[in-house]
Write a protein that holds these residues in place. Structure first.
Motif, PDB file in Angstrom:
ATOM      1  N   ILE A  94       0.841  -1.198   0.000  1.00  0.00           N
ATOM      2  CA  ILE A  94       0.000   0.000   0.000  1.00  0.00           C
ATOM      3  C   ILE A  94       0.875   1.247   0.000  1.00  0.00           C
ATOM      4  O   ILE A  94       0.654   2.184  -0.763  1.00  0.00           O
ATOM      5  CB  ILE A  94      -0.937  -0.005   1.230  1.00  0.00           C
ATOM      6  CG1 ILE A  94      -2.033  -1.051   1.031  1.00  0.00           C
ATOM      7  CG2 ILE A  94      -1.535   1.369   1.457  1.00  0.00           C
ATOM      8  CD1 ILE A  94      -2.838  -1.345   2.280  1.00  0.00           C
ATOM      9  N   ALA A  95       1.898   1.230   0.854  1.00  0.00           N
ATOM     10  CA  ALA A  95       2.784   2.397   0.946  1.00  0.00           C
ATOM     11  C   ALA A  95       3.451   2.662  -0.401  1.00  0.00           C
ATOM     12  O   ALA A  95       3.534   3.805  -0.857  1.00  0.00           O
ATOM     13  CB  ALA A  95       3.834   2.171   2.030  1.00  0.00           C
ATOM     14  N   VAL A  96       3.882   1.598  -1.069  1.00  0.00           N
ATOM     15  CA  VAL A  96       4.530   1.767  -2.378  1.00  0.00           C
ATOM     16  C   VAL A  96       3.542   2.332  -3.387  1.00  0.00           C
ATOM     17  O   VAL A  96       3.845   3.293  -4.121  1.00  0.00           O
ATOM     18  CB  VAL A  96       5.093   0.414  -2.875  1.00  0.00           C
ATOM     19  CG1 VAL A  96       5.545   0.514  -4.323  1.00  0.00           C
ATOM     20  CG2 VAL A  96       6.239  -0.036  -1.986  1.00  0.00           C
ATOM     21  N   ALA A  97       2.316   1.768  -3.417  1.00  0.00           N
ATOM     22  CA  ALA A  97       1.317   2.208  -4.388  1.00  0.00           C
ATOM     23  C   ALA A  97       0.966   3.676  -4.185  1.00  0.00           C
ATOM     24  O   ALA A  97       0.853   4.447  -5.142  1.00  0.00           O
ATOM     25  CB  ALA A  97       0.060   1.343  -4.276  1.00  0.00           C
ATOM     26  N   PHE A 181      -7.372  -0.020  -0.426  1.00  0.00           N
ATOM     27  CA  PHE A 181      -8.340  -1.111  -0.428  1.00  0.00           C
ATOM     28  C   PHE A 181      -8.963  -1.187  -1.823  1.00  0.00           C
ATOM     29  O   PHE A 181      -9.898  -0.457  -2.127  1.00  0.00           O
ATOM     30  CB  PHE A 181      -9.405  -0.818   0.644  1.00  0.00           C
ATOM     31  CG  PHE A 181     -10.327  -1.956   0.934  1.00  0.00           C
ATOM     32  CD1 PHE A 181      -9.920  -3.276   0.775  1.00  0.00           C
ATOM     33  CD2 PHE A 181     -11.620  -1.709   1.387  1.00  0.00           C
ATOM     34  CE1 PHE A 181     -10.790  -4.317   1.048  1.00  0.00           C
ATOM     35  CE2 PHE A 181     -12.490  -2.744   1.668  1.00  0.00           C
ATOM     36  CZ  PHE A 181     -12.072  -4.048   1.500  1.00  0.00           C
ATOM     37  N   PRO A 182      -8.434  -2.053  -2.691  1.00  0.00           N
ATOM     38  CA  PRO A 182      -8.860  -2.069  -4.106  1.00  0.00           C
ATOM     39  C   PRO A 182     -10.348  -2.332  -4.308  1.00  0.00           C
ATOM     40  O   PRO A 182     -10.879  -1.974  -5.352  1.00  0.00           O
ATOM     41  CB  PRO A 182      -8.011  -3.194  -4.709  1.00  0.00           C
ATOM     42  CG  PRO A 182      -6.828  -3.293  -3.817  1.00  0.00           C
ATOM     43  CD  PRO A 182      -7.319  -2.966  -2.443  1.00  0.00           C
ATOM     44  N   CYS A 183     -11.029  -2.925  -3.317  1.00  0.00           N
ATOM     45  CA  CYS A 183     -12.472  -3.142  -3.471  1.00  0.00           C
ATOM     46  C   CYS A 183     -13.220  -1.815  -3.589  1.00  0.00           C
ATOM     47  O   CYS A 183     -14.399  -1.794  -3.947  1.00  0.00           O
ATOM     48  CB  CYS A 183     -13.044  -3.883  -2.272  1.00  0.00           C
ATOM     49  SG  CYS A 183     -12.429  -5.538  -2.140  1.00  0.00           S
ATOM     50  N   LEU A 184     -12.541  -0.698  -3.253  1.00  0.00           N
ATOM     51  CA  LEU A 184     -13.207   0.594  -3.299  1.00  0.00           C
ATOM     52  C   LEU A 184     -13.195   1.183  -4.711  1.00  0.00           C
ATOM     53  O   LEU A 184     -13.655   2.305  -4.914  1.00  0.00           O
ATOM     54  CB  LEU A 184     -12.535   1.573  -2.321  1.00  0.00           C
ATOM     55  CG  LEU A 184     -12.652   1.169  -0.848  1.00  0.00           C
ATOM     56  CD1 LEU A 184     -11.802   2.072   0.023  1.00  0.00           C
ATOM     57  CD2 LEU A 184     -14.104   1.244  -0.406  1.00  0.00           C
ATOM     58  N   ALA A 185     -12.685   0.433  -5.684  1.00  0.00           N
ATOM     59  CA  ALA A 185     -12.614   0.962  -7.053  1.00  0.00           C
ATOM     60  C   ALA A 185     -13.994   1.324  -7.585  1.00  0.00           C
ATOM     61  O   ALA A 185     -14.163   2.341  -8.262  1.00  0.00           O
ATOM     62  CB  ALA A 185     -11.934  -0.051  -7.976  1.00  0.00           C
ATOM     63  N   TYR A 186     -14.979   0.511  -7.262  1.00  0.00           N
ATOM     64  CA  TYR A 186     -16.325   0.791  -7.762  1.00  0.00           C
ATOM     65  C   TYR A 186     -16.921   2.058  -7.125  1.00  0.00           C
ATOM     66  O   TYR A 186     -17.380   2.950  -7.845  1.00  0.00           O
ATOM     67  CB  TYR A 186     -17.229  -0.433  -7.549  1.00  0.00           C
ATOM     68  CG  TYR A 186     -18.664  -0.194  -7.886  1.00  0.00           C
ATOM     69  CD1 TYR A 186     -19.075  -0.044  -9.216  1.00  0.00           C
ATOM     70  CD2 TYR A 186     -19.631  -0.061  -6.893  1.00  0.00           C
ATOM     71  CE1 TYR A 186     -20.396   0.211  -9.532  1.00  0.00           C
ATOM     72  CE2 TYR A 186     -20.955   0.184  -7.204  1.00  0.00           C
ATOM     73  CZ  TYR A 186     -21.328   0.326  -8.516  1.00  0.00           C
ATOM     74  OH  TYR A 186     -22.635   0.590  -8.820  1.00  0.00           O
ATOM     75  N   PRO A 187     -16.894   2.178  -5.778  1.00  0.00           N
ATOM     76  CA  PRO A 187     -17.346   3.447  -5.194  1.00  0.00           C
ATOM     77  C   PRO A 187     -16.538   4.642  -5.700  1.00  0.00           C
ATOM     78  O   PRO A 187     -17.083   5.736  -5.859  1.00  0.00           O
ATOM     79  CB  PRO A 187     -17.137   3.259  -3.689  1.00  0.00           C
ATOM     80  CG  PRO A 187     -17.065   1.813  -3.476  1.00  0.00           C
ATOM     81  CD  PRO A 187     -16.614   1.181  -4.740  1.00  0.00           C
TER      82      PRO A 187
END
Lengths: 288, 120
Positions: A94-97, A181-187
């Motif tokens: 996450i820190a890298v991204a 948190f990649p699941c938040l891509a849709y929101p």
């Protein structure tokens, strides 16, 4: 290990998806605010959870401290080491991204500022809002050439609304949270749409003509060079929905419903995070 | 009045000029800005825009009046960043007016546009 520690985070993330999917009918300004709140809350809950797992698994705690922590540890039991290691690896990723995103934004802003604002000689029609004190709007000569003055006013109003309400801050925050948190891509996509709608509505009010606003957006979109096959072909842009929304009814101003729902969202996100976070923080304090 | 950034004011001044036929004085522009703006602020913006070839001016009496031109590109194209990259990979810091369409959307949008044409 007890699965309960995942529950508040999972519920909040689920709630965020539901809110993005079934948006209450309200002014896009409030939709955007509520979405960023939910997205941020979910991301913070995930961060808190990961940090907690790392602390619990790496055995920072000694038997003496464990006795001190007493009930707290008995509640949760031990977190297996592999879970802790995985959580730690995720935190590093996450820190890298997030760092990569930040570097990309800095580069983009620097490139845009090097151009300055004004009209750029380019056949392709586009307009870009550049945030910041010395920001403004970059237009292409292709755009200026194809639009009437009234239509140009729509473009300026739309970009001015982005700058006035600092939409780039919503986008940057949302983008960081999505990295967490990649699941938040849709929101996050729903947030992007809400921000465009927000600027569209402000432009429509300022020029006093919803149909003109809708037509301007449609014409500029149709004049874009054809999309490269791939990414966009799958997800699509929001243009058709934006145009349809402008041709439909004016959204409610949500002067009351907006703040009320925002307050509700604040409490929902807060109550999902606070038990996790305060619990984790207490535990960490006791252990250290 | 809330403190507005120059970039935002610049976009608003351009919008006012685009919505007006012919020339406007700085005072007219200030009056038409939401929330109003001081004469000196409007003048600052107008000088910036003049520099960028976005407006031209004419002397009327003792004062200058301004209008939108924007048809002379003031910026070189080769300095523009990769627009195509931006179009297909939306940026979080730079908001674009619209993005490209896929073929299905293009069709739907053309149909919508024809409908509104019929209404007019």
């Amino acid at each position: 290990m007890n699965l309960e520690i995942y529950l508040p985070t999972a519920l909040l993330a689920l709630g965020t998806l539901v809110v993005a999917w079934r948006q209450p009918r309200m002014h896009p300004a409030w939709t955007a605010r509520i979405l960023i709140l939910f997205i941020g809350g979910s991301a913070l809950a995930v961060l808190g959870l990961l940090a907690f797992l790392v602390v619990m698994a790496t055995g920072v705690w000694t038997p003496a401290k464990a006795a001190l922590a007493g009930g707290l540890l008995a509640d949760n039991g031990r977190v297996p080491l592999p879970v802790g290691v995985a959580a730690g690896a995720l935190l590093v990723l996450i820190a890298v991204a997030v760092t990569c995103s930040a570097l990309r934004w800095r580069r983009e802003l620097r490139e845009a500022r090097a151009v300055g604002t004004g009209v750029v000689a380019d056949e392709r029609p586009y307009a870009v809002a550049v945030p910041g004190h010395d920001g403004g709007v970059i237009l292409s000569s292709g755009l200026v050439g194809m639009l009437s003055r009234r239509e140009l006013e729509v473009v300026f109003r739309h970009e001015a609304a982005h700058l006035e309400h600092r939409h780039h801050l919503y986008l940057m925050a949302g983008s960081v949270f999505t990295r967490v948190f990649p699941c938040l891509a849709y929101p996050y996509r729903a947030l992007r749409y809400a921000l465009e709608r927000w600027a569209d509505e402000e432009a429509a009010v300022a020029v006093g003509d919803r149909v003109l606003t809708a037509r301007t957006i449609a014409r500029v979109a149709l004049a874009q060079p054809p999309a490269a096959p791939g990414r966009l072909a799958l997800t699509g842009s929001h243009v058709t929905r934006r145009v349809t929304a402008l041709l439909g009814r004016t959204p409610p101003d949500s002067r009351i419903a907006g703040p009320v729902l925002f307050g509700g969202a604040w409490m929902a996100a807060g109550s999902a995070i606070s038990p996790t976070v305060t619990h984790h923080v207490n535990l960490v304090l006791v252990l250290l | 009045m809330s403190r507005r950034k120059l970039g935002q004011l610049e976009a608003e001044v351009l919008a006012v000029l685009a919505g007006a036929d012919g020339f406007l004085s700085p005072n007219d522009i200030g009056d038409r800005l939401a929330g109003g703006a001081a004469y000196t602020t409007v003048n600052t913006i107008l000088f910036r825009l003049l520099d960028k070839n976005m407006v031209d001016r004419e002397k009327r009496g003792r004062a200058y009046v301004y209008r939108l031109t924007a048809d002379e590109p003031g910026l070189a194209a080769e300095r523009m960043f990769g627009h195509l990259r931006l179009a297909h990979n939306p940026s979080a810091v730079l908001s674009q007016f619209v993005h490209g369409l896929n073929p299905k959307e293009e069709e739907a949008l053309r149909a919508l546009l024809d409908e509104t044409e019929g209404q007019r």
